[in-house]
Every structure is written in C-alpha cells, then in structure tokens.
Design a protein around this motif. Sequence first.
Motif, PDB file in Angstrom:
ATOM      1  N   GLY A  47       0.620  -0.626   0.079  1.00 25.74           N
ATOM      2  CA  GLY A  47      -0.028   0.003   0.242  1.00 25.74           C
ATOM      3  C   GLY A  47       1.065   1.556  -0.268  1.00 25.74           C
ATOM      4  O   GLY A  47       0.584   2.160  -0.600  1.00 25.74           O
ATOM      5  N   ARG A  48       1.934   1.145   0.835  1.00 20.75           N
ATOM      6  CA  ARG A  48       2.380   1.917   0.898  1.00 20.75           C
ATOM      7  C   ARG A  48       3.299   2.830  -0.281  1.00 20.75           C
ATOM      8  O   ARG A  48       4.119   3.481  -0.998  1.00 20.75           O
ATOM      9  CB  ARG A  48       3.743   1.997   2.491  1.00 20.75           C
ATOM     10  CG  ARG A  48       3.083   2.348   3.335  1.00 20.75           C
ATOM     11  CD  ARG A  48       4.046   3.321   4.321  1.00 20.75           C
ATOM     12  NE  ARG A  48       5.355   1.704   3.995  1.00 20.75           N
ATOM     13  CZ  ARG A  48       5.484   0.643   5.278  1.00 20.75           C
ATOM     14  NH1 ARG A  48       3.936   0.554   5.972  1.00 20.75           N
ATOM     15  NH2 ARG A  48       6.268   0.101   4.778  1.00 20.75           N
ATOM     16  N   VAL A  49       3.807   1.179  -1.447  1.00 20.36           N
ATOM     17  CA  VAL A  49       4.465   1.355  -2.608  1.00 20.36           C
ATOM     18  C   VAL A  49       3.665   2.255  -3.240  1.00 20.36           C
ATOM     19  O   VAL A  49       4.214   3.041  -3.979  1.00 20.36           O
ATOM     20  CB  VAL A  49       5.211   0.402  -2.571  1.00 20.36           C
ATOM     21  CG1 VAL A  49       5.537   0.951  -4.105  1.00 20.36           C
ATOM     22  CG2 VAL A  49       6.536  -0.153  -1.681  1.00 20.36           C
ATOM     23  N   HIS A  50       2.328   2.107  -3.574  1.00 23.68           N
ATOM     24  CA  HIS A  50       1.490   2.422  -4.372  1.00 23.68           C
ATOM     25  C   HIS A  50       1.277   3.656  -4.670  1.00 23.68           C
ATOM     26  O   HIS A  50       0.828   4.325  -5.238  1.00 23.68           O
ATOM     27  CB  HIS A  50       0.533   1.012  -4.448  1.00 23.68           C
ATOM     28  CG  HIS A  50       0.865  -0.267  -4.413  1.00 23.68           C
ATOM     29  ND1 HIS A  50       1.241  -0.386  -6.828  1.00 23.68           N
ATOM     30  CD2 HIS A  50       0.398  -1.208  -4.957  1.00 23.68           C
ATOM     31  CE1 HIS A  50       0.950  -1.290  -6.760  1.00 23.68           C
ATOM     32  NE2 HIS A  50       0.929  -1.657  -5.934  1.00 23.68           N
ATOM     33  N   ALA A  51       0.757   4.231  -3.027  1.00 23.72           N
ATOM     34  CA  ALA A  51       0.508   5.048  -2.402  1.00 23.72           C
ATOM     35  C   ALA A  51       2.695   6.392  -3.146  1.00 23.72           C
ATOM     36  O   ALA A  51       1.596   7.530  -4.120  1.00 23.72           O
ATOM     37  CB  ALA A  51       0.177   5.364  -1.156  1.00 23.72           C
TER      38      ALA A  51
END
Length: 202
Positions: free
Chosen positions: A89-93
């Motif tokens: 989730g953090r990477v995509h954000a």
Amino acid sequence: MTLIAVLAAAAALWLAHGLGGRWKLAAVAAVAAALGLYGLQGNPGLPDGRYDPAKSLEAQRNILEERAAELALRLQENPADRDAWKEAGRVHAAMRDYARAEAAFRGGLILSPGDPALLSALGEVMVMKAGGQVPQEAIRIFQKVIIKEKDAASYYYLGLAELQAGREQQALQRWQALDRFADPAAPWYPAFQRAYKKLSGS
C-alpha cells in the motif's frame, strides 16, 4: 487482468472480513493474485530505506517498481503476510497509484480488521484518489480510528472534511486539538498549518 478486476476483487475481499479463516485467506489470495497479474507497480518511507530524495525521479520510480514486483511475488506466495500488504500500500501510494494502494490496504485489513494504522492509511489514499476531497467512506474510517487512538492524520482529514463542507468552526475545533500533537514531518503538515492559521486568524 484489468484494473476493474483488481478493484472488484478488492471489494469482494473487503466484504469477506466476516467470513471464516479459510475463506478469508482465499479472498486475500485472490486479490494478491490479481495485483500480481496486473503488475504491482504517500509515503517514501520504505522499510528497507532504499528511497533517496537525492536520486532522480526516474531512479526512484525504478526502485519503487522493483519493490512492488517483489511484494507481488511475496503476496502470491504468502497471502497472509500482513507486513507485505501494508508495504505494498505504501509503495503504490508513493507512486501515486492510489487505486492499487487502496486495494492493498484493504487486503491488509482483512487479515487485521480494525487495525488503526491500516485504516488511517486507507482513508488517506482514498482522499488522494479523490483529488484531495474527503469522501464519506473515508470520514467514517477516520472516525473509527480516533475512537481507537490519537491519530494525527485522521484528525487532519476530519477537520479538512468539515472545512470542505463549509463548517469552519467545527474544522477549527478539530485542528486546535491536532495542533498540540501534530508531527511537523507529516506530508500534510504544511497544508494543515496554512489552513489552520487562516481559520484561527493567527
């Protein structure tokens, strides 16, 4: 696999949180597979510390894409990996791929229902996906978070929602509380300070 299919799988996963363990794991596995097949491509604070603001944007993008691909494989091998969902989730954000970030955070929440950090992160990417507007579902999520803990991001976005609805006094009250414990390093902090000072007349 289309993005619509990914999001449909994520919606099914979100609804599955009331199911038993075997079915829950199956739902998580379905989303992990969907994300992996589609190609896992805001927060630069990646756990391995490889994000470097001094690098070119292209180099940073390559780092994120490589990490996303690693996480896609990791989740296909072990869909019950809570940390991998959170990091995905953090990477995509960080890549501003908010639809996939949302799907990843929802995946993590199936495994850890009610986790305040995941809920807060989910609400935040929903705001980003909406172009800065705070959707009703995000409002409900942030309200759940602040019942559990004193989460600065949730206070900020709830105040922003009040401001966007024209309820300036309610926004001011929310942000007066936030100003006492907000982290100046938070990505939303400069916007918060500008809006708060304007509202308070300081």
